[in-house]
Scaffold this motif. Structure first.
Motif, PDB file in Angstrom:
ATOM      1  N   TYR B 334       0.852  -1.190   0.000  1.00 51.82           N
ATOM      2  CA  TYR B 334       0.000   0.000   0.000  1.00 51.82           C
ATOM      3  C   TYR B 334       0.883   1.232   0.000  1.00 51.82           C
ATOM      4  CZ  TYR B 334      -2.961   3.679   1.983  1.00 51.82           C
ATOM      5  OH  TYR B 334      -3.612   4.857   2.214  1.00 51.82           O
ATOM      6  N   PRO B 336       0.920   4.888   0.470  1.00 54.53           N
ATOM      7  CA  PRO B 336      -0.014   5.870   1.027  1.00 54.53           C
ATOM      8  C   PRO B 336       0.049   7.206   0.294  1.00 54.53           C
ATOM      9  CG  PRO B 336       1.860   5.603   2.478  1.00 54.53           C
ATOM     10  CD  PRO B 336       2.022   4.597   1.388  1.00 54.53           C
ATOM     11  N   LYS B 340       4.885  12.419   3.102  1.00 53.36           N
ATOM     12  CA  LYS B 340       5.660  13.039   4.180  1.00 53.36           C
ATOM     13  C   LYS B 340       5.249  12.544   5.553  1.00 53.36           C
ATOM     14  CE  LYS B 340       7.710  16.854   1.994  1.00 53.36           C
ATOM     15  NZ  LYS B 340       7.285  17.911   1.109  1.00 53.36           N
ATOM     16  N   THR B 341       3.935  12.403   5.795  1.00 52.81           N
ATOM     17  CA  THR B 341       3.532  12.060   7.157  1.00 52.81           C
ATOM     18  C   THR B 341       3.348  10.564   7.389  1.00 52.81           C
ATOM     19  OG1 THR B 341       1.219  12.441   6.658  1.00 52.81           O
ATOM     20  CG2 THR B 341       2.436  14.285   7.567  1.00 52.81           C
ATOM     21  N   VAL B 342       2.895   9.814   6.384  1.00 51.70           N
ATOM     22  CA  VAL B 342       2.745   8.376   6.644  1.00 51.70           C
ATOM     23  C   VAL B 342       3.454   7.514   5.611  1.00 51.70           C
ATOM     24  CG1 VAL B 342       0.596   8.457   7.930  1.00 51.70           C
ATOM     25  CG2 VAL B 342       0.520   8.295   5.465  1.00 51.70           C
ATOM     26  N   GLY B 343       4.374   8.085   4.866  1.00 51.09           N
ATOM     27  CA  GLY B 343       5.012   7.293   3.841  1.00 51.09           C
ATOM     28  C   GLY B 343       6.478   7.084   4.091  1.00 51.09           C
ATOM     29  N   LEU B 344       7.224   8.155   3.976  1.00 52.91           N
ATOM     30  CA  LEU B 344       8.672   8.037   4.011  1.00 52.91           C
ATOM     31  C   LEU B 344       9.241   8.303   5.403  1.00 52.91           C
ATOM     32  CD1 LEU B 344       9.547   9.982   0.746  1.00 52.91           C
ATOM     33  CD2 LEU B 344       9.604   7.518   1.095  1.00 52.91           C
ATOM     34  N   PHE B 345      10.517   7.981   5.534  1.00 44.86           N
ATOM     35  CA  PHE B 345      11.285   8.359   6.723  1.00 44.86           C
ATOM     36  C   PHE B 345      12.256   9.436   6.236  1.00 44.86           C
ATOM     37  CE2 PHE B 345       9.909   4.018   7.082  1.00 44.86           C
ATOM     38  CZ  PHE B 345       9.358   3.981   8.341  1.00 44.86           C
ATOM     39  N   ASN B 353      15.003   3.725   3.784  1.00 44.69           N
ATOM     40  CA  ASN B 353      13.628   3.816   3.312  1.00 44.69           C
ATOM     41  C   ASN B 353      13.235   2.604   2.483  1.00 44.69           C
ATOM     42  OD1 ASN B 353      12.037   6.483   3.837  1.00 44.69           O
ATOM     43  ND2 ASN B 353      14.181   7.073   3.645  1.00 44.69           N
ATOM     44  N   MET B 410      10.170   1.871  -2.610  1.00 38.11           N
ATOM     45  CA  MET B 410      10.136   1.214  -1.304  1.00 38.11           C
ATOM     46  C   MET B 410       9.121   0.071  -1.331  1.00 38.11           C
ATOM     47  SD  MET B 410       9.269   3.626   1.902  1.00 38.11           S
ATOM     48  CE  MET B 410       8.447   3.075   3.373  1.00 38.11           C
ATOM     49  N   TRP B 411       7.991   0.315  -1.991  1.00 42.30           N
ATOM     50  CA  TRP B 411       6.957  -0.713  -1.991  1.00 42.30           C
ATOM     51  C   TRP B 411       7.129  -1.703  -3.121  1.00 42.30           C
ATOM     52  CZ3 TRP B 411       4.522  -1.885   2.142  1.00 42.30           C
ATOM     53  CH2 TRP B 411       4.465  -0.918   3.158  1.00 42.30           C
TER      54      TRP B 411
END
Lengths: 332, 503
Positions: B334, B336, B340-345, B353, B410-411
């Motif tokens: 998934y 997202p 910025k807030t729920v995807g990457l570091f 990442n 990443m996914w």
């Protein structure tokens, strides 16, 4: 020219990487070692009593106990969590072990029970923070008070003195002129430093500290990792407390009071911010050493306790402020 | 009085190592809505910050109302009559609407105390002009994002500016909320305020701007009248070459196997009775207004949201979502929507990442295998076309488009069979967008099943083989590509037309 070559126009990052002092921001451990070297030079100038075998032994011992406790705190802080109950855990488990042993309970099982009590406290902290989603600082402020109270209740307010040699040997036996706790601390520091750098399990702490939501989406088992680390932290605190008792051959009711702030300060000096996301065990140990040297020095030249508190607090604020000033926004 | 309100001559702003604005000259006419468009990093925001006094230019002149001005601070600009609403909202959630509008400028009585009555009256008067639907005394935290944006704009308007700058005002709004904002902008223009509207959304700019100025790479490319502008022309100006923005990929026949079968999926109060089948090699588009439940269904499938009832079959096996870890292990990914807030570091390296969703795969005897991790990262940087110095670069230093590619990489590195992508091209530049579209189509052709959630209808229409339309938590229709049109989807999504559940 493809679009991508012209797309990145981040104004700050590229140029920032050319500023040399940033290396020092990135390699905190080098800065800290450098600081320690300067402190040694200056302190030995100020008083001849600083650089002596005996004082260094004292210093080593002072580092040993906080050095064990700071490991757990650092792990938690990297993930953006915290534990204010480490000081009372330290005292409580030591008192419990002291009581058992002074009543004739065998030493090794007694110590194991003390460590188990520590594990239990860690479970409670984890439960409050994970299951009930309480803010870690508040939850552990609560358990800190509860555990300290329990310590006074089980001890009746009396310190436990005159513990048998079979117990105190653990803290007093020497190898190459240094007491065992120093080596125990070093072993734990080296092991955890290695694991934090290399093991998948502990590396997950950085992910959680940098972005908890992303960590969750990436399938990192946040609750499990944090719970385990709370338990590790409490066990380490218990172990340090017990060793401290063994070193003195007695457990005082005030044992571990204020310890949480000492280790949190050391971790912050060592490069782990309260907001998490970065930090190393080695850095935290260097932070502990810096704090211990400072206290030791102030003791040697006869500065009283109250002034010591003032200075330690001032240094913490100064370090954090300095971090803010020299670290460019995008690296923060 | 001349009809030019603002004139810029050779405006230049340099930052260490970068020239963000390079001799930009342009003018803004009194009373117009002047749109400024450009890719990320084109210098739009810097230009606006200079105009608002937040940055001081190195060179060039700003002529405002016929005389040269030098803004040393935002207050200077404000006094001269320039107000700005930044992309990030800065409202006070725990204060009322009226208090927000007049923050720090509350009307006082002679004794120096704030007059609540006067405050309320002044706010109501202002809100009446713009026919806003909420009350002046509600707390801002109880308002929707769009209404908060309105409050923010009203705060700027209450300064009686001659020039109002709106910096990417729709970036956090849903389609219908944006509509609302556009109406407000029309009313603003009627009251005689000149508006500079910064955006990278072509459709918005074409709709709102009387004239449109394009910036590229910190330089001024040109200004066109709306009548002469169209998407192709603007894109060409923005990118510097002709780009086929929405390539029509055509229909691709999928394989007969069903990879994901969802039956009667329900989460009480969020979505209900959602059923669909996703085939191997298919792109199934999910259209609908924001809040229609598309993201919730995706998150539920991935174990990020609970479900009340329903049956799921994933790759032929019954599947009950537990947590993302389990979902990843079963071949689901998934991506997202909010990188910025729920995807990457962002503070971590590209390698960190890329390996995040599948740490176990890079673990040997409990230890992370950094070498394999780095190799995999290099491979995916190459494959996805991320422009980066190397695997050790931090994600935050990448441009928006490259960050989005990193998120995809990443996914993809977790080698999923079913890929859910949520708004995969939001807020990124045109070139990266095309690359991501190509990549998704290619992955589907190779046999991956893709659930594509997007609020951009052209994206849905050109990419999907079939299109599912959701409305208020219900899957209203699944339309084959050949029968789909922007009008039909919008009609179903907004409830004007009732979709038949045809397959």
């Amino acid at each position: 020219m493809t679009h991508s070559e012209m797309a990145p126009r981040s104004v700050t990052s590229e140029s920032a990487l050319h500023r040399p002092y940033l290396l020092l921001v990135e390699r905190r451990d080098i800065t800290l070692l450098f600081t320690i070297a300067i402190m040694v030079l200056v302190f030995s100038r100020i008083t001849p009593h600083f650089w002596t075998a005996m004082n260094l032994g004292t210093l080593g011992l002072a580092v040993a106990f906080n050095g064990i406790v700071v490991i757990g705190i650092t792990l938690l802080m990297i993930a953006g969590y915290n534990d204010l109950a480490v000081g009372s855990t330290y005292g409580f488990c030591a008192i419990a072990v002291g009581l058992l042993i002074s009543k004739g309970f065998p030493v090794v099982p007694g110590i194991l029970i003390g460590l188990l009590l520590g594990a239990g406290i860690g479970c409670i902290n984890a439960f409050l923070v994970i299951r009930y989603n309480l803010p870690p600082l508040l939850a552990t402020l609560g358990t800190q008070s509860v555990i300290r109270g329990a310590l006074w209740l089980i001890s009746g307010g009396h310190s436990i003195v005159g513990l048998p040699d079979s117990f105190s040997r653990l803290g007093q036996n020497k190898l190459l002129n240094l007491q065992w706790p120093i080596y125990i601390m070093l072993v734990f520091v080296i092991v955890f430093d290695f694991l934090l750098r290399r093991s998948t399990f502990l590396r997950q702490l950085y992910y959680i500290g940098v972005n908890k939501a992303s960590a969750r989406t990436s399938g990192i088992p946040v609750a499990r990792v944090i719970s385990v680390v709370y338990v590790i932290t409490a066990i380490l605190a218990a172990m340090a407390g017990i060793l401290d008792g063994a070193r003195v051959g007695a457990v005082y009711v005030m044992s571990g009071t204020g310890l949480e702030f000492q280790v949190i300060t050391a971790a912050v000096i060592g490069g782990t911010p309260l907001t998490g996301g970065k930090g190393t065990i080695l850095g935290s140990l260097l932070g502990v050493i810096i704090m211990a040297m400072l206290t030791n020095m102030l003791n040697l030249v006869g500065v009283n306790m109250y002034w010591q508190n003032v200075m330690v607090g001032a240094i913490l604020v100064a370090v954090v402020a300095l971090d803010r000033i020299v670290t460019p926004k995008e690296v923060r | 009085m001349s009809d030019v309100l603002l004139q810029l001559e050779n405006l230049t702003k340099r930052f260490p190592g970068v020239t963000a604005l390079d001799h930009v000259s342009m003018d803004v006419r009194r009373g117009e809505v002047h749109a400024v468009i450009g890719e990320n990093g084109a210098g739009k925001s810097t230009l606006m910050r200079v105009l608002a006094g937040a940055e001081i230019p190195n060179e060039g002149r700003i002529i405002f109302e016929g005389r040269e001005v030098r803004f040393r601070s935002p207050l200077d600009a404000q006094r001269a009559g320039v107000a700005i609403v930044y992309q990030e909202l800065s409202v006070f959630p725990n204060l009322s609407v009226a208090e927000n509008i007049f923050a720090n400028r509350q009307p006082t009585l002679t004794d120096g105390l704030i007059s609540r009555r006067l405050l309320h009256e002044k706010a109501c008067k202002l809100m009446d002009i713009f026919a806003l639907e909420f009350e002046a005394d509600v707390l801002v935290r109880d308002l929707s994002m769009a209404d908060r944006q309105m409050v923010e704009i009203l705060r700027a308007v209450s300064l009686n500016p001659k020039l109002l700058i709106l910096d990417e005002p729709t970036s956090s709004l849903t389609l219908s909320e944006a509509e609302h904002l556009f109406e407000l902008i029309h009313r603003l223009r009627e009251t005689g305020i000149t508006v500079m509207y910064v955006s990278h959304q072509l459709d918005e700019v074409l709709r709102l701007g009387d004239r449109i100025t394009v910036l590229r790479d910190g330089t001024y490319v040109g200004t066109v009248e709306r009548a002469e502008a169209n998407e192709e022309k603007l894109v060409q100006m923005m990118v510097g070459r002709a780009v086929d923005l929405y390539k029509d990929y055509g229909f691709h026949a999928h394989k007969p196997e069903v990879t994901l079968r969802v039956k009667g999926l329900t989460r009480e109060g969020v979505f209900s009775n959602v059923s669909f089948e996703l085939y191997k090699g298919e792109i199934l588009g999910f259209a609908g207004l924001v809040g229609s439940g598309r993201t919730d269904v995706a998150q539920a499938l991935f174990g990020l949201q609970p479900i009340t009832s329903g049956e799921i079959e994933l790759l032929g096996k019954p599947y009950i979502p537990r947590d993302p870890r389990d979902a990843i292990a079963r071949g689901l990914a998934y991506v997202p929507e909010d990188r910025k807030t729920v995807g990457l570091f962002l503070e971590m390296t590209l390698t960190d990442n890329i390996i995040a969703p599948q740490l176990q795969r890079f673990t040997r005897m409990g230890l992370l295998d950094d070498r394999t991790a780095r190799k995999t990262t290099e491979q995916y940087i190459e494959q996805v076309g991320i422009v980066a110095r190397g695997p050790k670069q931090r994600a935050m230093t990448l441009s928006g488009g490259n960050q989005q590619k990193l998120l995809l990489a990443m996914w993809l590195a977790s080698k999923p069979q079913v890929l859910i992508v949520d708004e995969p091209t939001r807020g990124i530049d045109v070139g990266a967008k095309v690359e991501i579209h190509d990549m998704l189509r290619h992955l589907a052709d190779e046999g991956m099943s893709i659930m594509l959630i997007s609020s951009e209808l052209p994206e849905i229409l050109t990419m999907s083989d079939r299109i599912a339309v959701m409305r208020e938590g219900k899957l209203e229709a699944i339309i084959p590509r050949q029968e789909a049109s922007q009008e039909l989807i919008l009609a179903i999504a907004s409830g004007v037309a009732v979709g038949e559940h045809n397959r």
